[in-house]
Write an enzyme that holds these catalytic residues in place. Structure first.
Site, PDB file in Angstrom:
ATOM      1  N   ASP C 328      92.877-133.511 -25.087  1.00 36.51           N
ATOM      2  CA  ASP C 328      92.117-133.562 -23.901  1.00 36.51           C
ATOM      3  C   ASP C 328      91.098-132.215 -24.311  1.00 36.51           C
ATOM      4  O   ASP C 328      90.115-132.032 -23.456  1.00 36.51           O
ATOM      5  CB  ASP C 328      92.765-133.222 -22.643  1.00 36.51           C
ATOM      6  CG  ASP C 328      92.984-133.989 -21.668  1.00 36.51           C
ATOM      7  OD1 ASP C 328      92.501-135.586 -22.223  1.00 36.51           O
ATOM      8  OD2 ASP C 328      93.548-134.053 -20.792  1.00 36.51           O
ATOM      9  N   ASP C 472     106.239-136.574 -14.528  1.00 37.15           N
ATOM     10  CA  ASP C 472     107.541-137.219 -15.007  1.00 37.15           C
ATOM     11  C   ASP C 472     108.641-137.878 -14.186  1.00 37.15           C
ATOM     12  O   ASP C 472     108.817-138.951 -14.174  1.00 37.15           O
ATOM     13  CB  ASP C 472     108.057-136.318 -16.034  1.00 37.15           C
ATOM     14  CG  ASP C 472     108.132-135.025 -15.609  1.00 37.15           C
ATOM     15  OD1 ASP C 472     107.976-134.691 -14.534  1.00 37.15           O
ATOM     16  OD2 ASP C 472     108.058-134.126 -16.348  1.00 37.15           O
TER      17      ASP C 472
END
Lengths: 254, 57, 877
Positions: C328, C472
């Site tokens: 990123d 998550d």
């Protein structure tokens, strides 16, 4: 009685060096060892501090009509060794063709009547002749010494010696390979040692003996490496080899 | 080809699990790579590889 | 053979032997000199020399020469706190105390090593000890036999467990029985006898390993704490005065929360599933294809590089394994590196959704059947996929498999409290017990890294969840809602770098807490479709856990309600409070210690949770009311704390809380002296409570003292024989004792070889059948220790280095062995020490005149401590 036959795949793989050092390390592990030099180059004795000029050996004794076993010596540290002796060409031809009859070696070893715990190590020439063939047959284990290079690999895969051993199951069953003089810095040798392992699998003795300057220097001092540099990598590797041999013959080191 | 997978064996022992049927894949790939790298080696192994292994086993 | 006469070989009488040996043994003086050299240095005082000579004479008369030579080592080993060079009167006391302690407490060590005569005494003592315990032993042995049979016939693993929890059939019956034992009002005496009986059962059940005692302990603990809560609700709420009502309700809120967490915690880990790896098909063609994602944003290439090289080393068919770095940060040198090692490099035009968005973007351009995610600093071992993937092939509905997060470097708690590899860290409870417990209920969570996900189900739920900052857990929830299974395999197959500083650590936990609160609001696991009741409860516990901040703060301040404001927040007599509260506390500690085993030591959680309490209290509360507020912050890793410092900013709230509690102590003393006598017990209870709070807060202060890190790269212990090759061609053997990315620590025999500083060498490291060689340079030689750095490794050598070190599949598997089984009492003592240390740190910050009395007190404390027996390493001489 463990009888080892140590034979190089080709010349100058460090055959005598391995024999002398392993004998010495077995003896350090409290084994009773006799080394028998069947190699006409007569180099083995030098590891045990015998005079270079001294021509005595079992072959020369036979030539001079003396009992051959009187050529046995004992080095300071207790290893018994029988040098080959100095011969000229005719004497050698005579020895090979006239004196050494079939099963000569195994009969002689039997006549010596050694105790069952005695180790006999036959230092055998890489060339096939009456002597080396008898040694291959008389022993209970063949150690085929090779260096990790392509000429050795080539000989290993296809040579008179290899074909002789590989075509006889009774020989190939008891044959093991030892990689000697492995140079750590060479990429090719590292690659080849992997290839050797791949080819030989369980037949490869799981100890690599590296190319250690200490071994060469020990020879220059007419000694074995465990005496010359007891803390070196070479000593440790050869000791592992000796211990491996003990386990193969189920001997307890005392 | 069989490789020593001592680390995997140690893992199984330590983690209290049955030994797993581990496949060493990277090293097998290495052999192929090595063969390609050295032509003479490739030639020797190409011709005599199989019978040699059978004989020594 | 020495020239001396051995007593046991001679037939002379004892006196004759002694006389003979003195006459014959001309080495008396020489032996004394060597004895002296062994026990004393050349800086010893005269008194020491005199005492040593006395010892020598005694040993000379009593021991054989062989044993005599060992005496100096034995003395130094068993009395490590005595400096024999400067013996003084106190050392005699030390010697005495240590001897008693060794003979009575550490019998096992002494038994092995000391002479036969002493060993006999030891054996007698051990016999007495055994005789005292034997009545219990018989009972427990009988029960153990029975429970073993039960465990054998009822062992649960993933093959035979049935995940159908029939609430209504059993629960109604249980509720009926339980409600009787919980709600029946007792007199004080009845309550006392009831608690005592339950305690006896718990003590009997505690030493027995097995499922039955686990269930027994849980039942007891739940019964007794439910009784407490029932009693609190039914009898102790005081609505007479508004201030009492206020404090009472606040406290009972915190207690209710604790009870719920206790209940859910017991439920969650009632029967941890010990999942084993499944075998893969013999034919590798049947193995599925796997993509490995390594998302990164701003981490250094050096960190990502190791992870990538380790991923390349994973044993999985080449054509079925694709590795991608998801950058990123869009950094050119990452791209270059990926091209060099031939792995995929993926970037995107925006950074929306942070890590989750990054992975989702990668999902659109890749196509492996499975996706494995490693945080860029989680280094996998080579067996990662072969250990994990079999489970997917065996269980078609399986969509997620999580493995433990393991850290090879100390987290701030471990570093600042010096507990690394001694006490299990904050993580180990979650990965050792909680996740395995979740697995039984098919509720193992996704933890963001070191996990395998099946692509099709993942795409079905829309990829990684982006609505919350704990993507998550939320993703796992989404998968569970769709009816997919999850699994947890408790085998460490990757290791990472722990957060460096306390502030970063807290930052990470704030994010988790906020994220969990967000999920709780947006996608509450109690509501919505698709989950079984047990899954709902497991998720509920995970989320409620992070709401612990406010209740924790309430407990830290609760005694002040009475001490300062004289409010009876628990409207009952002191003796009643003791009889209801203490058994509840004791039972929950016993049960927790039993269930957590070696994964967490008692009372340490108090410190972890106290440190976090203040910081998670606010964000979770905010997120509960408005889940949209809050941004994602990346945890900085790999930073170096160059000098130790006290993190004042972080510890301000704790200083404030300490201040309040100190005020409470002042009031307690005041009330004890001037208050009515019938309140004395209540005052004492609150005083003890305040002191406990102060200890825990002191622990929090200790954590904030950031200790210095010596190296930027953590050195990881290893124990492998290697070869060293000198430039001259000489080879020597050495022992590799630790490694890092940049260098190695070695041991070699310096008597046989000399290695000079800056000497160039090669190290040959074996791995399985192969050996790898690396150029190194010696940088530090100290006796037999040698530190080396690698000399410009090329990329291929770096790959091979990772192969020999991080990639070994057993690299981390022995780490659990460092931790011993929890001993609640010794844990309490270490917590006391840690808490005390916090105040030492604070005291040192005080101005000099105020500091002086503290220092004197401190000195006297360390002096008294120096008299106490010390532990010794069990090592044989």
């Amino acid at each position: 009685m463990p009888i080892l036959c140590v034979q190089g795949i080709q010349g100058s793989v460090g055959n005598s060096t391995v024999v002398a050092n392993v004998a010495r390390l077995l003896q350090e592990l409290n084994q009773d060892v006799l080394v028998f030099d069947l190699n006409p180059n007569n180099l083995l004795r030098l590891h045990f501090n015998m005079d270079w000029q001294n021509p005595v050996g079992w072959a020369s004794h036979i030539t001079h009509k003396k009992p051959w076993y009187q050529a046995a010596f004992k080095c300071e540290q207790g290893v018994q060794f029988i040098p080959f002796g100095t011969l000229d060409y005719t004497e050698y031809e005579h020895l090979i063709h006239e004196v050494i009859y079939e099963n000569w070696l195994s009969q002689q070893l039997e006549n010596l009547n050694f105790p069952a715990s005695k180790w006999i190590i036959l230092n055998t020439s890489n060339e096939l002749n009456t002597l080396s063939v008898q040694a291959l047959n008389a022993c209970n284990m063949i150690i085929r010494v090779c260096t990790p290079d392509l000429s050795c690999l080539s000989q290993l895969v296809n040579s008179i010696q290899s074909n002789y051993i590989n075509s006889r199951p009774e020989l190939s069953d008891k044959a093991f390979f030892l990689i000697n003089k492995l140079s750590a810095v060479s990429q090719l040798e590292n690659d080849l040692s992997l290839v050797f392992k791949n080819l030989m699998q369980k037949k490869l003795i799981p100890v690599n003996v590296h190319d250690d300057e200490n071994i060469k220097e020990a020879f220059a001092f007419k000694s074995t490496v465990s005496l010359y540099a007891s803390k070196s990598a070479a000593t440790k590797e050869l000791r592992s080899l000796a211990i491996w041999l003990l386990t193969q013959f189920n001997v307890q080191s005392s | 080809m069989e490789y020593e997978n001592n680390d995997v064996k140690a893992l199984c022992k330590n983690s209290n699990i049955d030994p797993i049927n581990y496949k060493e894949i990277k090293e097998s790939e290495t052999i192929t790579k090595i063969k390609k790298k050295w032509p003479l080696l490739d030639q020797i192994l190409l011709i005599n590889n199989q019978p040699f292994i059978q004989r020594t086993k | 053979m020495r020239d001396s006469i051995y007593f046991n070989e001679s037939n002379d009488s004892y006196v004759e032997q002694v006389v003979n040996s003195i006459l014959v043994n001309s080495n008396l003086i020489e032996n004394w000199l060597s004895f002296k050299n062994d026990i004393l240095s050349d800086k010893s005082t005269r008194i020491s020399t005199f005492i040593a000579s006395l010892i020598y004479l005694i040993t000379f008369l009593l021991l054989t020469e062989e044993n005599r030579l060992r005496v100096p080592y034995i003395l130094k080993h068993y009395y490590p706190h005595i400096n024999f060079d400067t013996v003084n009167g106190w050392d005699i006391l030390r010697f005495f105390l240590q001897s008693i302690w060794l003979i009575t407490v550490r019998t096992s060590i002494v038994k092995k090593t000391i002479d036969d005569n002493i060993a006999l005494t030891v054996r007698i003592l051990a016999f007495i000890k055994a005789a005292l315990y034997s009545p219990f032993k018989k009972t427990t042995h009988f029960i153990r036999l029975k429970t073993d049979q039960f465990d054998k016939s009822h062992s649960i693993n993933e093959d035979n467990y049935q995940n159908d929890f029939h609430p209504f059939a059993y629960v109604l019956l249980i509720i009926f029985i339980a409600s009787i034992s919980v709600t029946i009002p007792f007199t004080i005496y009845a309550q006392a006898i009831f608690s005592f009986l339950l305690w006896i059962v718990a003590v009997l059940a505690y030493p027995i390993v097995g499922q039955i005692s686990r269930l027994v302990l849980i039942t007891l603990s739940l019964t007794i704490s439910s009784r407490y809560l029932w009693w609190r609700y039914s009898e102790t709420i005081n609505i007479d005065s508004s201030i009492d009502t206020f404090f009472g309700i606040v406290l009972i809120f915190a207690e209710t929360y604790t009870w719920i967490i206790l209940f859910l915690g017991f439920f969650q880990s009632v029967w941890p599933l010990e999942r084993k790896p499944k075998t893969l098909p013999e034919n590798t063609n049947q193995w599925p294809s796997v993509d490995i994602f390594i998302p990164t944003y701003n981490e250094a290439l050096d960190i990502v590089k190791i992870t990538t090289l380790a991923a390349i080393n994973i044993d999985w068919p080449k054509e079925k394994l694709h590795i991608y770095i998801l950058d990123d940060g869009n950094r050119p040198q990452f791209k270059e590196f990926c091209e060099q090692v031939n792995v995929g490099y993926l970037t995107r035009s925006d950074n929306i959704g942070a890590k989750a968005g990054n992975i989702n973007q990668a999902l659109t351009v890749t196509n492996g059947e499975y996706v494995t995610i490693f945080d860029c600093d989680h280094i996998p071992v080579r067996s990662f996929l072969q250990v994990t993937m079999g489970s997917f092939l065996a269980e078609k509905k399986l969509a997620l498999l999580q493995t433990p997060h393991h850290f090879y470097s100390p987290d701030p708690f471990e570093r600042n409290l010096n507990t690394f590899k001694k006490t299990p860290n904050e993580n180990s409870l979650f990965y050792g017990v909680v996740q395995a417990g979740n697995d039984l209920w098919n509720a193992a969570f996704f933890c963001g890294s070191c996990a395998v996900l099946k692509r099709a189900p993942l795409l079905e739920v829309g990829g990684i969840a982006v609505e919350t900052v704990t993507e998550d857990a939320h993703t796992a929830l989404n998968l569970h809602r769709k009816g997919y299974h999850s699994a947890y395999l408790n085998i460490i197959q990757a290791s990472g770098h722990a957060t460096e500083s306390l502030s970063a650590h807290i930052g990470q936990r704030i994010r988790w807490a906020r994220g969990m609160a967000q999920v709780f609001r947006i996608d509450n696991p109690l509501l919505g479709p698709g989950l079984s009741l047990s899954q709902r409860l497991c998720y509920l516990n995970a989320m409620l856990h992070f709401f612990g901040g406010v209740p924790r703060l309430i407990f830290l301040l609760a005694p002040l309600g009475f001490l300062v404001f004289h409010s009876f927040s628990i409207y009952a007599s002191g003796i009643e409070i003791l009889l209801y509260a203490l058994p509840a506390i004791i039972h929950s500690s016993i049960t927790s210690a039993y269930m957590q085993g070696r994964y967490r030591h008692s009372f340490w959680a108090e410190i972890y949770e106290t440190v976090l309490a203040w910081y998670i209290a606010y964000p979770t509360t905010v997120a509960l009311f408005n889940p949209k507020i809050g941004s994602f912050n990346v945890t900085a890793k790999g930073g170096l704390i160059k000098d130790s410092f006290f993190d004042l900013t972080i510890s301000k709230p704790y200083l404030f809380l300490i201040g309040l509690n100190l005020v409470g102590i002042g009031f307690a003393i005041f009330r004890y002296i001037y208050g009515p006598t019938h309140e004395d017990l209540t005052v004492s209870i609150n005083l003890v409570w305040t002191l406990y709070n102060l200890i825990v807060l002191g622990g929090a202060i200790s954590v904030a003292q950031e200790s210095r890190q010596v190296r930027s790269e953590h050195r990881i212990e290893i124990n492998t024989e290697v070869l060293l090759r000198k430039e001259s061609g000489h080879l020597l053997t050495a022992l590799m004792i630790d490694f890092s990315n940049s260098g190695l620590g070695l041991k070699f025999d310096s008597t046989a070889f000399t290695i000079l500083k800056n000497e160039k060498l090669h190290v040959i490291i074996p791995r399985g059948d192969r050996e790898f060689i690396f150029p190194i340079r010696a940088i530090n030689i100290n006796n037999n220790s040698l530190s080396v750095v690698f000399d410009n490794l090329n990329l291929n050598q770096q790959l091979e280095l990772v192969k020999c070190t991080y990639s070994r599949s057993d690299a981390w598997c022995s780490w659990d062995n460092y931790y011993n089984i929890d001993k609640p009492l010794s844990s309490l003592i270490s917590i006391l020490a840690v808490g005390f240390h916090g105040y030492v740190i604070l005291a040192k910050k005080l101005p000099k005149p105020i500091l002086k009395p503290f220092l004197i007190a401190l000195h006297s404390k360390s002096f008294i401590q120096s008299l106490l027996p010390v532990n010794i390493v069990s090592h044989q001489y």
